[in-house]
Design a protein around this motif. Sequence first.
Motif, PDB file in Angstrom:
ATOM      1  N   SER B   3      46.878  39.675  49.817  1.00 53.40           N
ATOM      2  CA  SER B   3      47.525  38.558  50.517  1.00 53.40           C
ATOM      3  C   SER B   3      47.722  37.382  49.574  1.00 53.40           C
ATOM      4  N   TYR B   4      47.414  37.606  48.293  1.00 54.06           N
ATOM      5  CA  TYR B   4      47.551  36.510  47.348  1.00 54.06           C
ATOM      6  C   TYR B   4      48.595  36.853  46.287  1.00 54.06           C
ATOM      7  N   GLY B   5      49.057  35.795  45.632  1.00 55.26           N
ATOM      8  CA  GLY B   5      50.071  36.018  44.609  1.00 55.26           C
ATOM      9  C   GLY B   5      50.478  34.732  43.945  1.00 55.26           C
ATOM     10  N   TYR B   6      51.534  34.816  43.184  1.00 59.83           N
ATOM     11  CA  TYR B   6      52.066  33.667  42.468  1.00 59.83           C
ATOM     12  C   TYR B   6      53.529  33.436  42.864  1.00 59.83           C
ATOM     13  N   VAL B  35      49.421  42.593  42.889  1.00 64.52           N
ATOM     14  CA  VAL B  35      49.514  41.127  43.005  1.00 64.52           C
ATOM     15  C   VAL B  35      50.957  40.805  43.359  1.00 64.52           C
ATOM     16  N   TRP B 110      50.062  29.765  47.618  1.00 65.30           N
ATOM     17  CA  TRP B 110      49.935  30.457  46.338  1.00 65.30           C
ATOM     18  C   TRP B 110      50.246  29.469  45.219  1.00 65.30           C
TER      19      TRP B 110
END
Lengths: 88, 142
Positions: B3-6, B35, B110
């Motif tokens: 559920s995370y990223g950039y 990711v 993010w």
Amino acid sequence: MTVEMTSIKVPKNLRDRLNALADERGRGTTLAQVLEGLLEDHETNMYRNRMAYMEVAARAQEDAEGMARAERQAEPMINYLRRREASQ
Amino acid sequence: MSSYGYVLDDTVLVELGRRDLDLHRLIIVFDRSHVRTSVPAVTLAVAEAELSPDQRRVIRGMLDVLEHIHLEVISTQAETERLTEVVARMDQPVDMAAAHAVAVSQYLDWPILTLDLRRWETVKAYLPWPVELVEIADPGKS
């Protein structure tokens, strides 16, 4: 060979735009031919995009040391996201 | 899927279009690691304006091929309002590439990935919220 036909409903203004394209492409051009041409253009464009990227991705990945370097570089960046997620 | 990223900024997108292989390797590693990376549509439009048609194809192909990279469009009122909230607080002329990156970053929570922290100095000075930035270091120095 018999081609099975079906009908689709489209908004009137879309039908008019398709008709205008059919007129541009000459007498006897059907709306089915216009739609087929548009789909082919779209698929060709997508194919060219994918090929442009795949060429770059292949060059990037054929350098084993470069990929190992990228993994070392990514590791702290991924760990940062994990720690950030865990602290929320 | 994580559920995370950039969120990618325009400095990253321009160099991806210019076929920076180190940067492409990093994005590929992210994708393999599940990711997520987000590409704000307005940021992409500004970045693409600096690129040739062939270079634009590289980015569009990447968006199509990689599994965990997504284009963030503005198609709803809520998405428009989120961008408006950022634009309203920016100095004139508005830096739309930064504005959409910030709006997406705030919404997804993010960080923004950039190649140049200095690119963000002016933007950060005008925004009332912290903008979380992560600079991509030169891989040769890591």
